[in-house]
Design a protein around this motif. Sequence first.
Motif, short mmCIF file in Angstrom:
data_model
loop_
_atom_site.label_atom_id
_atom_site.label_comp_id
_atom_site.label_asym_id
_atom_site.label_seq_id
_atom_site.Cartn_x
_atom_site.Cartn_y
_atom_site.Cartn_z
N ILE A 100 0.86 -1.19 0.00
CA ILE A 100 0.00 0.00 0.00
C ILE A 100 0.89 1.24 0.00
O ILE A 100 1.62 1.48 0.96
CB ILE A 100 -0.92 0.02 1.23
CG1 ILE A 100 -1.70 -1.29 1.35
CG2 ILE A 100 -1.89 1.20 1.15
CD1 ILE A 100 -2.46 -1.42 2.65
N PRO A 101 0.86 2.04 -1.05
CA PRO A 101 1.72 3.23 -1.08
C PRO A 101 1.21 4.32 -0.15
O PRO A 101 0.02 4.42 0.14
CB PRO A 101 1.63 3.68 -2.55
CG PRO A 101 0.31 3.16 -3.02
CD PRO A 101 0.07 1.87 -2.29
N ASP A 102 2.14 5.11 0.33
CA ASP A 102 1.82 6.34 1.07
C ASP A 102 1.17 6.12 2.43
O ASP A 102 0.55 7.03 2.97
CB ASP A 102 0.90 7.26 0.24
CG ASP A 102 1.51 7.59 -1.11
OD1 ASP A 102 2.74 7.74 -1.18
OD2 ASP A 102 0.76 7.69 -2.10
N VAL A 103 1.31 4.93 3.01
CA VAL A 103 0.79 4.72 4.36
C VAL A 103 1.80 5.27 5.36
O VAL A 103 2.96 4.86 5.38
CB VAL A 103 0.52 3.23 4.63
CG1 VAL A 103 0.16 3.01 6.10
CG2 VAL A 103 -0.61 2.73 3.75
N GLY A 104 1.36 6.22 6.19
CA GLY A 104 2.29 6.85 7.11
C GLY A 104 2.26 6.30 8.51
O GLY A 104 3.13 6.63 9.34
N ALA A 105 1.25 5.45 8.82
CA ALA A 105 1.13 4.89 10.17
C ALA A 105 0.19 3.70 10.12
O ALA A 105 -0.57 3.53 9.16
CB ALA A 105 0.62 5.94 11.17
N VAL A 106 0.23 2.90 11.18
CA VAL A 106 -0.69 1.77 11.32
C VAL A 106 -1.16 1.71 12.76
O VAL A 106 -0.39 1.92 13.69
CB VAL A 106 -0.02 0.44 10.90
CG1 VAL A 106 1.23 0.16 11.73
CG2 VAL A 106 -1.00 -0.73 11.02
N VAL A 107 -2.46 1.46 12.96
CA VAL A 107 -3.04 1.30 14.28
C VAL A 107 -3.21 -0.19 14.54
O VAL A 107 -3.87 -0.89 13.76
CB VAL A 107 -4.40 2.01 14.41
CG1 VAL A 107 -4.94 1.89 15.84
CG2 VAL A 107 -4.29 3.48 14.00
N LEU A 108 -2.62 -0.68 15.63
CA LEU A 108 -2.66 -2.11 15.95
C LEU A 108 -3.11 -2.33 17.38
O LEU A 108 -2.90 -1.48 18.26
CB LEU A 108 -1.27 -2.74 15.77
CG LEU A 108 -0.66 -2.73 14.37
CD1 LEU A 108 0.78 -3.26 14.44
CD2 LEU A 108 -1.48 -3.58 13.40
N THR A 109 -3.73 -3.50 17.62
CA THR A 109 -4.00 -3.97 18.99
C THR A 109 -3.22 -5.28 19.16
O THR A 109 -3.80 -6.37 19.14
CB THR A 109 -5.51 -4.20 19.21
OG1 THR A 109 -6.06 -4.97 18.13
CG2 THR A 109 -6.25 -2.88 19.29
N PRO A 110 -1.90 -5.19 19.31
CA PRO A 110 -1.05 -6.38 19.22
C PRO A 110 -1.18 -7.36 20.38
O PRO A 110 -1.05 -8.57 20.18
CB PRO A 110 0.36 -5.80 19.14
CG PRO A 110 0.26 -4.46 19.76
CD PRO A 110 -1.11 -3.96 19.45
N SER A 111 -1.42 -6.89 21.59
CA SER A 111 -1.48 -7.80 22.72
C SER A 111 -2.75 -8.63 22.74
O SER A 111 -2.75 -9.77 23.20
CB SER A 111 -1.36 -7.02 24.04
OG SER A 111 -0.10 -6.40 24.13
N HIS A 112 -3.84 -8.05 22.22
CA HIS A 112 -5.14 -8.75 22.22
C HIS A 112 -6.02 -8.06 21.20
O HIS A 112 -6.64 -7.05 21.49
CB HIS A 112 -5.76 -8.69 23.62
CG HIS A 112 -7.00 -9.50 23.77
ND1 HIS A 112 -8.14 -9.02 24.37
CD2 HIS A 112 -7.29 -10.78 23.40
CE1 HIS A 112 -9.08 -9.95 24.37
NE2 HIS A 112 -8.58 -11.03 23.79
#
Length: 441
Positions: A213-225
């Motif tokens: 995906i071009p131009d993505v500047g950030a990602v929101v994750l819920t990594p622990s759960h």
Amino acid sequence: MDAFREAIRSERLAAGTRLPPSRVLAADLGVGRSTVVRVYSELINEGWLTALHGSGTEVSRRSAELTTKRARPRVPASRPRLVHDLRPGYPDLSSFPRDEWVRAVKRTVSNAPFEAFGYLDPQGRSELREAVARYLARARGLQAHADNVVVCSGAAEGLRLVAAVLAKAGVTKVAIEEFCLHTQRPALLKAGLEPVLLPVDADGAELAALDEIPDVGAVVLTPSHQFPLGVALQSDRRAAAVDWARRRGTLIIEDDYDGEFRYDRSPVGALQGLDHDRVVYLGTASKSLAPGLRVGWLVVPDRLVGPIVEEKGWAEESVGFVNQLAMADFIESGAYDRHIRAMRTQYRRRLQQLVETIGRECPTTRVTGMSAGLHVLLEQPGRSGAELVRRAAREQLAVEPLALFRNPGSASDRDGVAVGFAAPSASGWSGALDALVRALR
């Protein structure tokens, strides 16, 4: 507005249900308070809501009559009263440690310096920032320092602040998980950011898609759960996320909404511990203590502290100094750790009872989600999530359909209901579980 009407028609909001204050709902949804006030006013004029003098707003007692007239004009309608709440993300408020909290308030107010009663530093009281930094380093494995902590009113405000700063820095796209808390996408859109979706499987978000995906500047994750599917981001993907952020000069926004509650092993350390310069950490006391405290925190890289504090601004609503100082005392005295240990034991017991009971009484029901957090996902062959919600409502039980958390554009066909097991009081838990079993049969 249509969502409110539909929620009332479908009985998810029963007559007499108290609605959140306009300021709180606006913060949770990431919209202006004036928007919520306008919607409330129009629904009051239409008869769906009632304004209570000095006590807020609730669903009108006449809403059942309105729904009957508009939706089923010739069929009398009886509207069940929802008495059991198994919606995801709600803690057991009856277990709030009142006595210890009152002692913390008394100690801090008695000893607070005079300047604490004045206008607040938008970054937050230093006492709370120091306490939070020490706690997160010890309990969640963060690389945290008080100077990098920004106090906020919860995860919704935290995400709004970060999104606004990213947009001002020229970011145009932010990746989010295809299933996520339903307030995340509106918060990004309001900041002018385009949300792009990451598929989620049994190992968490599929991060390989980020490089496509071009131009993505950030990602929101819920990594622990992961919310709401309940899986953890596996170690190779955690490393891949950090590697992507370093290579692309981008940012990871880690929502650690219930990271303290893992029941089969020690809680997984926060992703921020792998790279404090590329991860913004969102934390809150809403699940561990109570959402009504409106106490949350951001841990941000050095370069973002100034922009986020500036975005928050002196005029922004802040967490009151009493709650800030009391929370700092609560953490430093060890009361916070004791409370989390007690709730972890209680929630572990409830989760075990839920899984065992459904396995015995409703063997065709699939229970998924790892042994963590405050909810599980239930799926039944041949029954949609919407149908399960209706069946639950007939048993006076509130649950949430998985579709509520599916973002537009997701290719996933998973369906079911997200069921919390934390909200009922100790005396109400068995009744809620019995109602769930009846709904699933």
